[in-house]
Motif scaffolding. Structure first.
Motif, mmCIF file in Angstrom:
data_model
loop_
_atom_site.group_PDB
_atom_site.id
_atom_site.type_symbol
_atom_site.label_atom_id
_atom_site.label_comp_id
_atom_site.label_asym_id
_atom_site.label_seq_id
_atom_site.Cartn_x
_atom_site.Cartn_y
_atom_site.Cartn_z
ATOM 1 N N SER A 60 0.810 -1.208 0.000
ATOM 2 C CA SER A 60 0.000 0.000 0.000
ATOM 3 C C SER A 60 0.848 1.266 0.000
ATOM 4 C CB SER A 60 -0.938 0.010 1.211
ATOM 5 O OG SER A 60 -0.190 -0.010 2.406
ATOM 6 N N HIS A 61 2.143 1.127 0.187
ATOM 7 C CA HIS A 61 3.017 2.298 0.240
ATOM 8 C C HIS A 61 4.288 2.100 -0.584
ATOM 9 C CE1 HIS A 61 0.652 4.211 3.398
ATOM 10 N NE2 HIS A 61 0.566 3.037 3.967
ATOM 11 N N PRO A 62 4.160 1.817 -1.878
ATOM 12 C CA PRO A 62 5.370 1.654 -2.691
ATOM 13 C C PRO A 62 6.013 3.009 -2.988
ATOM 14 C CG PRO A 62 3.439 1.553 -4.084
ATOM 15 C CD PRO A 62 2.939 1.631 -2.660
ATOM 16 N N VAL A 63 7.278 2.977 -3.361
ATOM 17 C CA VAL A 63 7.932 4.193 -3.832
ATOM 18 C C VAL A 63 7.311 4.509 -5.192
ATOM 19 C CG1 VAL A 63 10.109 5.219 -4.578
ATOM 20 C CG2 VAL A 63 10.069 3.693 -2.599
ATOM 21 N N PRO A 64 6.846 5.743 -5.394
ATOM 22 C CA PRO A 64 6.196 6.083 -6.670
ATOM 23 C C PRO A 64 7.120 5.849 -7.862
ATOM 24 C CG PRO A 64 5.953 7.873 -5.093
ATOM 25 C CD PRO A 64 6.897 6.880 -4.491
ATOM 26 N N ALA A 65 6.689 5.015 -8.778
ATOM 27 C CA ALA A 65 7.490 4.712 -9.962
ATOM 28 C C ALA A 65 7.620 5.927 -10.879
ATOM 29 C CB ALA A 65 6.872 3.548 -10.729
ATOM 30 N N SER A 66 6.685 6.866 -10.766
ATOM 31 C CA SER A 66 6.687 8.031 -11.653
ATOM 32 C C SER A 66 7.748 9.055 -11.282
ATOM 33 C CB SER A 66 5.313 8.707 -11.635
ATOM 34 O OG SER A 66 5.044 9.222 -10.334
ATOM 35 N N LEU A 67 8.315 8.952 -10.076
ATOM 36 C CA LEU A 67 9.304 9.930 -9.628
ATOM 37 C C LEU A 67 10.686 9.303 -9.540
ATOM 38 C CD1 LEU A 67 7.387 11.738 -6.744
ATOM 39 C CD2 LEU A 67 7.558 12.414 -9.137
ATOM 40 N N LYS A 68 11.671 10.039 -9.981
ATOM 41 C CA LYS A 68 13.057 9.584 -9.900
ATOM 42 C C LYS A 68 13.918 10.767 -9.467
ATOM 43 C CE LYS A 68 12.730 5.517 -12.332
ATOM 44 N NZ LYS A 68 11.575 4.967 -11.708
ATOM 45 N N ALA A 69 14.880 10.480 -8.618
ATOM 46 C CA ALA A 69 15.857 11.483 -8.206
ATOM 47 C C ALA A 69 17.150 10.745 -7.888
ATOM 48 C CB ALA A 69 15.366 12.257 -6.983
ATOM 49 N N GLY A 70 18.264 11.251 -8.378
ATOM 50 C CA GLY A 70 19.553 10.602 -8.155
ATOM 51 C C GLY A 70 19.897 10.444 -6.681
ATOM 52 N N TRP A 71 19.350 11.281 -5.828
ATOM 53 C CA TRP A 71 19.648 11.250 -4.397
ATOM 54 C C TRP A 71 18.716 10.316 -3.623
ATOM 55 C CZ3 TRP A 71 15.069 12.931 -2.548
ATOM 56 C CH2 TRP A 71 14.365 13.884 -3.284
ATOM 57 N N PHE A 72 17.743 9.703 -4.295
ATOM 58 C CA PHE A 72 16.783 8.832 -3.610
ATOM 59 C C PHE A 72 17.031 7.386 -4.002
ATOM 60 C CE2 PHE A 72 12.768 7.056 -2.248
ATOM 61 C CZ PHE A 72 12.501 7.786 -1.096
ATOM 62 N N PRO A 73 17.394 6.525 -3.033
ATOM 63 C CA PRO A 73 17.714 5.129 -3.355
ATOM 64 C C PRO A 73 16.510 4.349 -3.890
ATOM 65 C CG PRO A 73 18.102 5.600 -1.009
ATOM 66 C CD PRO A 73 17.502 6.820 -1.624
ATOM 67 N N GLN A 74 16.724 3.575 -4.927
ATOM 68 C CA GLN A 74 15.649 2.796 -5.544
ATOM 69 C C GLN A 74 15.153 1.669 -4.642
ATOM 70 O OE1 GLN A 74 14.170 3.413 -8.602
ATOM 71 N NE2 GLN A 74 15.284 5.313 -8.424
ATOM 72 N N ASP A 75 16.011 1.131 -3.792
ATOM 73 C CA ASP A 75 15.662 -0.025 -2.965
ATOM 74 C C ASP A 75 15.201 0.353 -1.556
ATOM 75 O OD1 ASP A 75 18.088 0.909 -2.026
ATOM 76 O OD2 ASP A 75 18.974 -1.085 -1.801
#
Length: 160
Positions: free
Chosen positions: A103-118
């Motif tokens: 219910s709380h995934p990291v939004p796939a629509s947003l990307k930032a080099g400073w935000f870890p994907q995992d």
């Protein structure tokens, strides 16, 4: 006459094929451009500056947080936030515990080099509608717009 109609039909079909090939080749770039066009990024020295500048900044962010980075969707409620917390603990009003990742995934629509994907796999709690991961004194927070809208609908239904 029949030959002219065939040539015209072939020309139209060929043009249509060229447009289709161009759409396939350009599509991913247009999608990326569109996604990035509907994002706003900001950086602030303190949480207080961030909250004074942006109404969308969460109220739970401490005023004394530093190195605040924020990206938001302008077409929904998706958000990414990172900040340094001098106390190295979750802000007041936040809850410790792993939120439901579905219910709380990291939004796939947003990307930032400073935000870890995992980071979703490392969630340590929630702050309002944000899922959070605290690593040392570094807070990573994300909000999925679809989950926020579902929560608002549920709250509205419960009030009826």
């Amino acid at each position: 006459m029949k030959g002219i109609v065939s040539k015209v039909a072939l020309g139209v079909a060929g043009t249509g094929m060229a447009v289709a090939v161009a759409a396939v080749a350009i599509g991913p770039r247009v999608s990326s451009w569109y996604d990035e066009r509907h994002q706003e990024q900001s950086a602030y020295e303190t949480g207080e500056q961030a909250k004074n500048d942006r109404r969308s900044m969460p109220g739970w962010l401490p005023d004394n947080a530093s190195s605040v980075k924020y990206v938001m969707s302008t077409t929904g409620d998706d958000r990414l936030l990172v900040a340094t917390l001098p106390e190295g603990r979750l802000p007041t009003g936040c809850a410790i515990g792993v939120p439901g990742r579905a219910s709380h995934p990291v939004p796939a629509s947003l990307k930032a080099g400073w935000f870890p994907q995992d980071v979703a796999a490392k969630a340590t709690g929630t702050c309002g509608h944000y899922s959070v991961a605290l690593h040392g004194n570094r807070l990573y927070a994300w909000q999925d717009g679809a989950a926020v809208q579902a929560a608002h609908r549920a709250e509205h239904s419960a009030r009826r």
